[in-house]
Design an enzyme around this catalytic site. Structure first.
Site, PDB file in Angstrom:
ATOM      1  CG  ASP A  45      -2.062   0.941   1.118  1.00 64.12           C
ATOM      2  OD1 ASP A  45      -2.285   1.494   0.022  1.00 64.12           O
ATOM      3  OD2 ASP A  45      -2.750   1.152   2.128  1.00 64.12           O
ATOM      4  N   GLY A  46       0.342   2.319  -0.601  1.00 64.23           N
ATOM      5  CA  GLY A  46       0.988   3.635  -0.499  1.00 64.23           C
ATOM      6  C   GLY A  46       1.632   4.140  -1.779  1.00 64.23           C
ATOM      7  NE  ARG A  81      -1.385   6.512   1.287  1.00 64.34           N
ATOM      8  CZ  ARG A  81      -1.540   5.591   2.217  1.00 64.34           C
ATOM      9  NH1 ARG A  81      -1.344   5.909   3.479  1.00 64.34           N
ATOM     10  NH2 ARG A  81      -1.880   4.361   1.889  1.00 64.34           N
ATOM     11  CD1 TRP A  82       7.517   6.509  -2.437  1.00 67.37           C
ATOM     12  CD2 TRP A  82       7.136   6.966  -4.604  1.00 67.37           C
ATOM     13  NE1 TRP A  82       8.735   6.584  -3.079  1.00 67.37           N
ATOM     14  CE2 TRP A  82       8.528   6.864  -4.401  1.00 67.37           C
ATOM     15  CE3 TRP A  82       6.660   7.258  -5.890  1.00 67.37           C
ATOM     16  CZ2 TRP A  82       9.452   7.028  -5.433  1.00 67.37           C
ATOM     17  CZ3 TRP A  82       7.583   7.431  -6.916  1.00 67.37           C
ATOM     18  CH2 TRP A  82       8.966   7.314  -6.681  1.00 67.37           C
ATOM     19  NE  ARG A 101      -4.106   6.895  -7.463  1.00 67.39           N
ATOM     20  CZ  ARG A 101      -3.987   6.536  -6.185  1.00 67.39           C
ATOM     21  NH1 ARG A 101      -3.763   7.451  -5.271  1.00 67.39           N
ATOM     22  NH2 ARG A 101      -4.102   5.286  -5.833  1.00 67.39           N
ATOM     23  CG  HIS A 131       0.139   2.262  -9.300  1.00 66.62           C
ATOM     24  ND1 HIS A 131      -0.130   1.843  -8.017  1.00 66.62           N
ATOM     25  CD2 HIS A 131      -0.945   3.003  -9.682  1.00 66.62           C
ATOM     26  CE1 HIS A 131      -1.324   2.316  -7.641  1.00 66.62           C
ATOM     27  NE2 HIS A 131      -1.825   3.022  -8.622  1.00 66.62           N
ATOM     28  NE  ARG A 152      -7.325   1.890  -6.274  1.00 63.18           N
ATOM     29  CZ  ARG A 152      -6.201   2.079  -5.605  1.00 63.18           C
ATOM     30  NH1 ARG A 152      -5.133   2.523  -6.224  1.00 63.18           N
ATOM     31  NH2 ARG A 152      -6.130   1.824  -4.323  1.00 63.18           N
ATOM     32  CG  LEU A 202       9.686 -17.007  -3.745  1.00 61.23           C
ATOM     33  CD1 LEU A 202       9.438 -17.020  -2.238  1.00 61.23           C
ATOM     34  CD2 LEU A 202      10.172 -15.632  -4.179  1.00 61.23           C
ATOM     35  CG  LEU A 261      -6.504  -8.100   7.883  1.00 66.78           C
ATOM     36  CD1 LEU A 261      -7.077  -9.415   8.366  1.00 66.78           C
ATOM     37  CD2 LEU A 261      -5.006  -8.264   7.604  1.00 66.78           C
TER      38      LEU A 261
HETATM   39  C1  FPP Z   1      -2.076   0.266  -3.293  1.00 61.08           C
HETATM   40  O1  FPP Z   1      -1.571   1.559  -3.224  1.00 61.08           O
HETATM   41  C2  FPP Z   1      -1.471  -0.428  -4.408  1.00 61.08           C
HETATM   42  C3  FPP Z   1      -2.140  -0.981  -5.444  1.00 61.08           C
HETATM   43  C4  FPP Z   1      -3.606  -1.011  -5.550  1.00 61.08           C
HETATM   44  C5  FPP Z   1      -1.408  -1.596  -6.555  1.00 61.08           C
HETATM   45  C6  FPP Z   1      -0.240  -2.406  -6.148  1.00 61.08           C
HETATM   46  C7  FPP Z   1       0.537  -2.740  -7.343  1.00 61.08           C
HETATM   47  C8  FPP Z   1       1.888  -2.759  -7.395  1.00 61.08           C
HETATM   48  C9  FPP Z   1       2.742  -2.495  -6.238  1.00 61.08           C
HETATM   49  C10 FPP Z   1       2.573  -3.139  -8.637  1.00 61.08           C
HETATM   50  C11 FPP Z   1       2.383  -4.596  -8.823  1.00 61.08           C
HETATM   51  C12 FPP Z   1       3.261  -5.119  -9.789  1.00 61.08           C
HETATM   52  C13 FPP Z   1       3.219  -6.398 -10.189  1.00 61.08           C
HETATM   53  C14 FPP Z   1       4.237  -6.881 -11.070  1.00 61.08           C
HETATM   54  C15 FPP Z   1       2.196  -7.334  -9.781  1.00 61.08           C
HETATM   55  P1  FPP Z   1      -2.543   2.794  -3.470  1.00 61.08           P
HETATM   56  O2  FPP Z   1      -2.590   3.067  -4.914  1.00 61.08           O
HETATM   57  O3  FPP Z   1      -3.883   2.493  -2.871  1.00 61.08           O
HETATM   58  O4  FPP Z   1      -1.799   3.892  -2.682  1.00 61.08           O
HETATM   59  P2  FPP Z   1      -2.451   5.086  -1.858  1.00 61.08           P
HETATM   60  O5  FPP Z   1      -3.242   4.455  -0.746  1.00 61.08           O
HETATM   61  O6  FPP Z   1      -1.271   5.848  -1.363  1.00 61.08           O
HETATM   62  O7  FPP Z   1      -3.302   5.875  -2.815  1.00 61.08           O
END
Ligand code: FPP
Length: 254
Positions: free
Chosen positions: A34-35, A38-39, A47, A51, A85, A145, A209
């Site tokens: 998560d995050g 925000r990053w 956004r 990702h 989204r 793994l 969760l």
């Molecule tokens: C949540 O952060 C993150 C997601 C919904 C997407 C997660 C996806 C990745 C980390 C990339 C995955 C890559 C592969 C190869 C599977 P958010 O967007 O909700 O963040 P925020 O809460 O700060 O808005």
């Protein structure tokens, strides 16, 4: 970032000098990544940039999990609720597995990683399905793994589907209602062949969760960090395992 500083939220430190006990590495680690948004926002970026960076963190953490001899790494990449989204963000998130596999599949094969997924695979866009299916086949003989990506995954949906399947089995007299037990339900989950997560990590300071592995995490140790997923790194991964190694897992016993 959560406003309140809770004692069990961890900050990044350098812990590479810490010796982990090799005998007590969590076999299955699940992560709510998560995050990303925000990053990106903190840096004045769109956004999707978060990702993208998050995808690079996935690459790093797969290597680290392999290094510490974790057996299963389950990553929450897209939930059944993420369809809410904006379409542009969904399209980008659906392209990420392709991009990830395009650049990283040879390395996954070389590192003996086996790719698996959990979630409603059929509902994914054809290009996403194709890339993932191809990688699943190409890594199917690997026995290192297990990289288990939760794509279009939702725990409540998973359990509802399992209950429907059980009802059908009862209807066709495969077994009776009295014979339904935990293992019957477990057998109908996407994770039927996997050990339950020993450790569940969530980044970004959120303490919930979010419909992730609700059944499977019944006895998982939970670990939260305020760091945003793109900033997650080996030190934090090691810190989570170190905390895990200091806990007493009682599974309801004493
Ligand atoms: C949540 O952060 C993150 C997601 C919904 C997407 C997660 C996806 C990745 C980390 C990339 C995955 C890559 C592969 C190869 C599977 P958010 O967007 O909700 O963040 P925020 O809460 O700060 O808005």
């Amino acid at each position: 970032m959560s406003k309140f500083k809770l004692p069990f939220l961890r900050k990044a430190t350098t812990l590479n000098d810490y010796e982990l006990s090799k005998e007590n590495i969590p076999e299955h680690i699940a992560i709510i990544m998560d995050g990303n948004g925000r990053w990106a926002k903190k840096r004045g970026l769109p956004r999707f940039a978060g990702h993208r960076e998050g995808m690079d963190t996935v690459k790093k953490i797969v290597k680290v999990a392999n290094k510490y001899d974790v057996k299963i790494l389950t990553l929450y990449a897209f939930s059944t609720e993420n369809w809410k989204r904006p379409k542009k963000e969904i399209d980008y998130l659906m392209k990420l597995p392709m991009e990830f596999l395009h650049t990283y599949l040879p390395e996954l094969i070389e590192e003996n990683v086996r790719l698996e997924t959990i979630g409603e695979f059929e509902a994914l866009p054809p290009h996403t399905k194709q890339a993932v299916q191809d990688a699943i086949e190409k890594t199917s003989r690997n026995d290192g793994l297990i990289l288990n990506i939760a794509l279009n995954y939702g725990s409540r949906y998973e359990m509802t589907q399992a209950i429907q399947a059980i009802c059908k089995d009862v209807e066709s007299k495969k077994y009776t209602i009295d014979e339904i037990d935990e293992s019957a339900l477990n057998q109908h989950l996407y994770t039927h062949h996997l050990k339950d997560p020993d450790l569940l990590i969530r980044t970004s300071g959120e303490l919930r969760l979010s419909n992730f592995l609700l059944w499977q995490a019944a006895y998982s140790e939970l670990w939260f960090t305020e760091e945003l997923w793109p900033d997650f790194n080996e030190d934090l991964f090691v810190e989570a395992i170190r905390d895990y190694q200091q806990r007493k897992r009682r599974f309801g016993g004493i």
